[in-house]
Design an enzyme around this catalytic site. Structure first.
Site, PDB file in Angstrom:
ATOM      1  N   ALA A 179       0.547  -0.504   0.166  1.00  0.00           N
ATOM      2  CA  ALA A 179      -0.489  -1.122  -0.776  1.00  0.00           C
ATOM      3  C   ALA A 179      -0.077  -0.519  -2.086  1.00  0.00           C
ATOM      4  CB  ALA A 179      -2.023  -0.748  -0.597  1.00  0.00           C
ATOM      5  N   ARG A 227       3.150   5.270   1.226  1.00  0.00           N
ATOM      6  CA  ARG A 227       3.697   6.668   1.067  1.00  0.00           C
ATOM      7  C   ARG A 227       3.597   7.411  -0.308  1.00  0.00           C
ATOM      8  NH1 ARG A 227       9.790   5.293   2.613  1.00  0.00           N
ATOM      9  NH2 ARG A 227       9.169   3.361   1.623  1.00  0.00           N
ATOM     10  N   ASN A 249       1.171  -5.415   5.602  1.00  0.00           N
ATOM     11  CA  ASN A 249       1.914  -5.692   4.241  1.00  0.00           C
ATOM     12  C   ASN A 249       3.362  -4.784   4.193  1.00  0.00           C
ATOM     13  OD1 ASN A 249       2.700  -6.919   1.585  1.00  0.00           O
ATOM     14  ND2 ASN A 249       2.400  -4.471   1.054  1.00  0.00           N
ATOM     15  N   TYR A 254      17.079  -7.786   8.606  1.00  0.00           N
ATOM     16  CA  TYR A 254      15.878  -8.212   7.753  1.00  0.00           C
ATOM     17  C   TYR A 254      15.474  -9.597   8.356  1.00  0.00           C
ATOM     18  CZ  TYR A 254      12.526  -9.728   4.395  1.00  0.00           C
ATOM     19  OH  TYR A 254      11.500 -10.141   3.639  1.00  0.00           O
ATOM     20  N   PRO A 303       6.057 -15.797   2.614  1.00  0.00           N
ATOM     21  CA  PRO A 303       6.487 -16.337   1.470  1.00  0.00           C
ATOM     22  C   PRO A 303       8.233 -16.577   1.380  1.00  0.00           C
ATOM     23  CG  PRO A 303       5.279 -14.022   1.504  1.00  0.00           C
ATOM     24  CD  PRO A 303       5.784 -14.530   2.820  1.00  0.00           C
ATOM     25  N   GLY A 349       9.056 -12.558  -6.916  1.00  0.00           N
ATOM     26  CA  GLY A 349       9.270 -11.751  -7.903  1.00  0.00           C
ATOM     27  C   GLY A 349       8.554 -10.664  -8.252  1.00  0.00           C
TER      28      GLY A 349
END
Length: 252
Positions: free
Chosen positions: A14, A38, A88, A153, A182, A186
């Site tokens: 977040a 973190r 997320n 990835y 998504p 950017g």
């Protein structure tokens, strides 16, 4: 009355980008937040500007099982229950052919994007109520269309899509499960991390494209979690108008 008044929401990763924008969107809709990342100092800065009261924050590395356990236990105690989980936290490292890939980079992507997501989901589910709980996983267009030099990835985001489908079937009728995938986004630190601060490589990715912003993606997440309880939005795929596929991008 705000749509999420009385709800609690956990947001991982977040401290910036999509995670921070999602926190703002959920707080704006009335949710009380449990924020994890973190970089605690970034979380503190974010939390100080959020609408509403009672938001909680704590250091969280989703690759660390003990840290995840402590985070969820602490937040469940402070908030009483956990209604929404937005998984997320995630990252990409490098753009190389698989034959030239770095095993440590692969391990970190797998640990963060897949195992961290599963870990947080398992820990949060016991604190969710039926027909109220909702798990939202951040996937990617990369999980739907493989591309060269995407390596782990692509593999990790494909795993997220498939695991989300499995979880949805296992929790049908009880907990809502969604994924938001998504395309090009950017104004985040995604490419800074991927290219290890190489500004030229980052600029080349977004050159000539009106890309999605983190707020665009957060708006999708907010819409998903504010549907009526009898509805489950399985998947949202959202891309810039100029992006048809991973390789077909109209650059102006």
């Amino acid at each position: 009355m705000p749509e999420l008044e009385g709800y609690t929401a956990v947001v991982t990763g977040a401290s910036s980008g999509i995670g921070a924008s999602t926190a703002r969107a959920l707080a704006g809709a009335g949710a009380r937040l449990a924020l994890g990342a973190r970089r605690v100092e970034r979380l503190e800065e974010l939390a100080s500007g959020l609408p509403g009261e009672g938001h909680e924050l704590m250091a969280l590395d989703v690759t660390d099982p003990e840290a995840c356990q402590e985070f969820v236990s602490t937040m469940a105690s402070r908030l009483g229950r956990l209604d929404i989980l937005v998984n997320n936290a995630g990252l990409a490292l490098g753009r190389t052919p698989i034959a030239e890939g770095d095993e440590e980079d692969d391990r970190l992507m797998l640990e963060t994007n897949v195992l961290g997501l599963l870990r947080m989901t398992r820990l949060c589910l016991p604190h969710m109520e039926d027909r109220r709980g909702h798990v939202v996983n951040l996937g990617s267009w990369a999980g739907r269309e493989a591309y060269p030099q995407g390596g782990m990835y692509v593999g990790s985001k494909t795993a997220v899509r498939v695991l989300t489908s499995v979880l949805r079937k296992e929790l049908a009728g009880r907990i809502r499960v969604s994924t938001v995938d998504p395309g090009m986004v950017g104004d985040t630190e995604f490419s800074d991390v991927r290219f290890r601060g190489d500004a030229e490589k980052k600029e080349a990715v977004y050159r000539g494209v009106e890309y999605l912003t983190p707020a665009d993606v957060a708006d999708c997440i907010l819409w998903v979690v504010t549907r009526p309880a009898h509805m489950n939005v399985d998947e949202i795929v959202v891309k810039p108008l100029q992006q048809a596929t991973q390789d077909q991008i109209l650059r102006r």
